[in-house]
Design an enzyme around this catalytic site. Sequence first.
Site, PDB file in Angstrom:
ATOM      1  N   HIS A  17       0.864  -1.188   0.000  1.00 36.19           N
ATOM      2  CA  HIS A  17       0.000   0.000   0.000  1.00 36.19           C
ATOM      3  C   HIS A  17       0.900   1.238   0.000  1.00 36.19           C
ATOM      4  O   HIS A  17       1.789   1.368   0.837  1.00 36.19           O
ATOM      5  CB  HIS A  17      -0.887  -0.045   1.250  1.00 36.19           C
ATOM      6  N   ASP A  19       1.028   5.312   0.048  1.00 36.06           N
ATOM      7  CA  ASP A  19       0.265   6.517   0.367  1.00 36.06           C
ATOM      8  C   ASP A  19       0.851   7.750  -0.304  1.00 36.06           C
ATOM      9  O   ASP A  19       1.982   8.141  -0.014  1.00 36.06           O
ATOM     10  CB  ASP A  19       0.253   6.735   1.887  1.00 36.06           C
ATOM     11  N   HIS A  50      -2.805   4.740  -2.916  1.00 38.41           N
ATOM     12  CA  HIS A  50      -3.852   5.531  -2.260  1.00 38.41           C
ATOM     13  C   HIS A  50      -3.558   7.008  -2.501  1.00 38.41           C
ATOM     14  O   HIS A  50      -2.629   7.565  -1.920  1.00 38.41           O
ATOM     15  CB  HIS A  50      -3.822   5.154  -0.760  1.00 38.41           C
ATOM     16  N   GLY A 126      -3.416  11.470   6.440  1.00 35.12           N
ATOM     17  CA  GLY A 126      -2.361  12.482   6.409  1.00 35.12           C
ATOM     18  C   GLY A 126      -1.171  12.216   7.309  1.00 35.12           C
ATOM     19  O   GLY A 126      -0.096  12.743   7.070  1.00 35.12           O
ATOM     20  N   GLY A 128       0.951   9.074   9.776  1.00 35.59           N
ATOM     21  CA  GLY A 128       1.041   7.689  10.226  1.00 35.59           C
ATOM     22  C   GLY A 128       0.968   7.623  11.743  1.00 35.59           C
ATOM     23  O   GLY A 128       1.048   8.640  12.429  1.00 35.59           O
ATOM     24  N   GLY A 129       0.791   6.421  12.247  1.00 33.94           N
ATOM     25  CA  GLY A 129       0.901   6.186  13.679  1.00 33.94           C
ATOM     26  C   GLY A 129      -0.258   6.681  14.533  1.00 33.94           C
ATOM     27  O   GLY A 129      -0.138   6.756  15.750  1.00 33.94           O
ATOM     28  N   ASP A 160      -7.905   1.287   6.649  1.00 34.55           N
ATOM     29  CA  ASP A 160      -6.566   1.893   6.600  1.00 34.55           C
ATOM     30  C   ASP A 160      -6.446   2.886   7.745  1.00 34.55           C
ATOM     31  O   ASP A 160      -7.212   3.840   7.819  1.00 34.55           O
ATOM     32  CB  ASP A 160      -6.421   2.593   5.236  1.00 34.55           C
ATOM     33  N   GLY A 161      -5.499   2.625   8.650  1.00 33.78           N
ATOM     34  CA  GLY A 161      -5.246   3.553   9.756  1.00 33.78           C
ATOM     35  C   GLY A 161      -5.386   2.881  11.107  1.00 33.78           C
ATOM     36  O   GLY A 161      -6.464   2.388  11.446  1.00 33.78           O
ATOM     37  N   GLY A 162      -4.286   2.823  11.835  1.00 33.74           N
ATOM     38  CA  GLY A 162      -4.323   2.281  13.198  1.00 33.74           C
ATOM     39  C   GLY A 162      -4.607   0.795  13.276  1.00 33.74           C
ATOM     40  O   GLY A 162      -5.153   0.316  14.279  1.00 33.74           O
ATOM     41  N   GLY A 182       0.549  -0.169   8.717  1.00 36.60           N
ATOM     42  CA  GLY A 182       1.824   0.535   8.551  1.00 36.60           C
ATOM     43  C   GLY A 182       2.649   0.301   9.796  1.00 36.60           C
ATOM     44  O   GLY A 182       3.351  -0.703   9.931  1.00 36.60           O
TER      45      GLY A 182
HETATM   46 ZN    ZN Z   1      -3.468   4.659   2.794  1.00 34.56          ZN
END
Ligand code: ZN
Length: 202
Positions: A17, A19, A50, A126, A128-129, A160-162, A182
């Site tokens: 993926h 970004d 993405h 926008g 990461g983490g 996507d995310g966390g 990620g």
């Molecule tokens: Zn993404």
Amino acid sequence: MAEEIRRCEDAGVDWIHYDVMDGHFVEQISYGTPILKSVKKCTKRPLDVHLMVERPDQQAEYFAEAGADIIDIHVESPCDIAACLKRIRELGKSPALAVKPNTPIEEAYPYLPLCDMVLVMTVEPGYGGQGFIPEMLPKVKVLREYADNNGFASLNIQVDGGINEKTGEQAKTAGANVLVAGTGLFKAKDMNAVNAALKGTL
Ligand code: ZN
């Protein structure tokens, strides 16, 4: 990057993926087509790109050319979304539609005939983490039910995310079948174990 991609492949990751952030649609700037071309040389895994960009309609073609296999555009982008999804298909790539946390999932429904996947953002795009937003789980559930009941049973639902072992499990229970991780993978002590847990093969 090549080393990290190899680590992902060895751990059994299916897709990479990628970004893309343009500093307009989101505050941050990440990377564009030259890096994607380099990534393409490092892996045979499908590249899931993405596009967190203001004008995906102006960018999709360049990313397709640079090696994207799947192109995710945001329903919130100020352009003709249907035309852009169709164009991605014409380019021989798999079109996907991404939805930010504050956007109602119903906004994706008119586009389901035009895409292979819907990406439900489980953090504000926008950075990461960030922590997973649990309120996104009902959104995934509602989308899965709508897709199943309206002739889109083969729709991929991506989160996507966390995503980590715990939130990944919750997302799968809600109906997601594609998990983007990620930090959850790269910062893990044992990437293989996290990947296996996410895939349910542990
Ligand atoms: Zn993404």
